[in-house]
Design an enzyme around this catalytic site. Structure first.
Site, short mmCIF file in Angstrom:
data_model
loop_
_atom_site.label_atom_id
_atom_site.label_comp_id
_atom_site.label_asym_id
_atom_site.label_seq_id
_atom_site.Cartn_x
_atom_site.Cartn_y
_atom_site.Cartn_z
N SER A 118 36.47 19.48 5.10
CA SER A 118 37.54 20.28 5.69
C SER A 118 38.80 20.16 4.84
CB SER A 118 37.76 19.87 7.15
OG SER A 118 38.56 20.81 7.82
N HIS A 158 31.62 22.69 12.84
CA HIS A 158 32.51 22.12 11.83
C HIS A 158 32.56 20.59 11.95
CE1 HIS A 158 35.74 22.22 8.92
NE2 HIS A 158 36.55 21.56 9.72
N GLU A 164 30.43 27.05 11.92
CA GLU A 164 31.63 26.25 11.76
C GLU A 164 32.51 26.29 13.01
OE1 GLU A 164 32.76 24.29 9.43
OE2 GLU A 164 31.44 24.62 7.72
#
Length: 522
Positions: free
Chosen positions: A212, A432, A331
């Site tokens: 990320s 995610h 995600e």
């Protein structure tokens, strides 16, 4: 006589055990004393790599750490950076929260400085607003057991790491402001070059990785002329600093945002007064500031970043190193696009029309939604693409064209056991950040999840890919499903990491090329 010999031998064993449990390493700044993990891996935690960025050093480049006399204990994590509790999945093992946060951690299997092992430097995620190198899911012990010297690195966040202001630009020897968090990462990479050999690492075999915001950081360090000569490989898990994902903005725009924040949320009349605001008060003020533009953003400052990432990568000016990059199959959920509306075909079409106007029909062809199930699947895909998939794809695609080195792309599709059961006909995927524990071999870091033998198998495969790449620049090895590389002009294939891990051919390029038209205009 025998008694004396036995006593002497026992004492020697005792001293050896004590030394083994408290290993020492001499680095440029002094002597460190670490600890020993149960696996036999030596660990050194809370090592300062820069001076505390407090007082007059707030909003300045990280400064060289002062030398120390005697032995410095490195058996516990340092402070985590200033941040609000934004993400519920973050569990720190840090000493506490403080502006004094520039520490790193090392796990090494080496027993001497002569081993020249490959090195992994991992940057945590958290939107450049949260995170810490003490998180269990990033722990380097498992990677160290595979013959890698593993590090996690802290960097400044939010208003402390990405605040621009005209006065800061003026006082900077590089006429730059913001980007302090990225400069912290760069300072850590310089520390690695200077010190990692003492831990048995090879400074010529440094791979940077992150998830990320950590992945975004990897893309920035690859692009920056400051860091690109310090790395031999790069791994990005979901994210690159490319519009619409935390892309750096022009320095002048960052300065305007900084002025607006200072005027709206503080009574400071000068830079000195801004620096005098207590850290907790500054954190609260930044958390309450929500103008049309983000107050804290990385900038194209002419120093860390001379140009935008697309400009740098398309010109082939990035670090020319092997890249492993990818994303997760879901995600973010469909609500990212649909908001609170029911995912009916009518509501989905309405949402697409609101987002894309005259080009809505093009989007509906690429992301169709003629049934509720199809609308959920497409809204999930569109949500994920808009959030972080497109930027990661663009990064990998550009590097495959101009980087001169292989790119290995992945899709992570394994659902965590805690995920809700899949409804027939409705798409579900890996969310995610759900791949981190698998990739780093740290399933045990979250005991609340009831991991299965299937999860452990997927983790073994994914960690093996990562470890092989760190060692050789190629994730492949005997016993693993073949992962094809992408090179300039080659067919785009990727590895789908799931219960059955296998290579697949790209099917969604038209989606990304459409988004390319949308985002590269801005």
């Amino acid at each position: 006589m025998k008694k004396h010999l036995f006593a002497s031998f026992a004492l020697s064993l005792s001293l050896y055990a004590a030394i083994a449990q408290h290993p020492q390493v001499r680095i440029a700044n002094g002597l460190l004393e670490g600890g020993m993990e149960k696996s036999g891996i030596r660990s050194f935690k809370g090592i300062p790599f820069a001076q505390p960025p407090v007082g007059d050093l707030r909003w300045k480049e990280p400064q060289p750490v002062a030398n120390w006399q005697g032995v410095r204990k490195a058996d516990h994590f340092g402070n985590n950076p200033m941040q609000k509790p934004i993400f519920g999945d973050m569990r720190f093992r840090s000493a506490g929260m403080s502006e004094d946060c520039l520490y790193l951690n090392v796990w090494t299997p080496a027993t001497s400085a002569k081993e020249k092992l490959p090195v992994l430097v991992y940057f945590y995620g958290g939107g450049l607003m949260a995170g810490d190198g003490s998180e269990g899911r990033y722990d380097g012990e498992s990677m160290a057991k595979k013959g890698i010297v593993a590090l996690t690195v802290n960097y400044r966040l939010g208003v402390f790491g990405f605040f621009a202001h005209p006065e800061l630009t003026k006082e900077s020897p590089h006429h730059s402001s913001s980007n302090y968090g990225y400069l912290d990462q760069h300072a850590a990479l310089q520390w690695v070059q200077k010190n990692i050999a003492a831990f048995g690492g090879d400074p010529k075999k440094v791979t940077i990785a992150g998830e990320s915001a950590g992945s975004i950081s990897v893309s920035v360090q690859m692009a920056s002329p400051l860091s690109r000569g310090l790395i031999a490989g790069a791994i990005g898990e979901s994210g690159a600093a490319i519009n619409p994902t935390l892309a750096p903005i022009p320095l002048a725009d960052g300065e305007k945002n900084g002025l607006a924040f200072a005027a709206a949320k503080t009574t400071a009349k000068s830079l000195a007064e801004l620096r005098a605001i207590p850290a907790d008060k500054l954190l609260e003020a930044a958390a309450a500031f929500t103008p049309g533009s983000p107050a804290m953003s990385a900038t194209i400052d002419g120093y860390l970043l001379p140009k935008s990432l697309p400009e740098i990568f398309m010109a082939g000016e990035q670090a020319r190193v092997p890249l492993m990059a990818g994303w997760n199959s879901a995600e973010v959920p469909y609500q990212f696009v649909m908001r609170a509306d029911e995912p009916t075909p009518e509501n989905y079409r309405k949402a697409v029309k609101q987002l894309y106007g005259a080009r809505a029909e093009e989007v509906m062809q690429l992301y169709p939604g003629n049934t509720k199930e199809e609308a959920i699947r497409s809204a999930t895909a569109l949500s994920s693409d808009r959030f972080i998939v497109y930027s990661t794809w663009k990064w990998a695609d550009m590097h495959s064209q101009t980087g001169g080195k292989p790119v290995y792309r992945y899709l992570f599709s394994k659902l965590k056991p805690s995920a809700a059961p899949q409804t027939p006909g409705v798409f579900r995927g890996a969310a995610h950040a759900s791949e981190i524990e698998y990739a780093m071999g740290n399933l045990a870091s979250d005991p609340a999840v009831k991991w299965t033998e299937e999860d452990r198998k997927v983790s073994e495969i994914m960690e093996a890919y990562f470890a092989n790449f760190i060692k050789t620049g190629n994730p492949n090895a005997a016993g693993l499903p073949e992962w094809p590389a992408i090179t300039k002009g080659s067919k785009v294939n990727f590895i789908n990491i799931d219960t059955e891990t296998k290579a697949e051919a790209e099917q969604d390029r038209k989606r990304y090329l459409f988004l390319d038209q949308v985002y590269m205009k801005k």
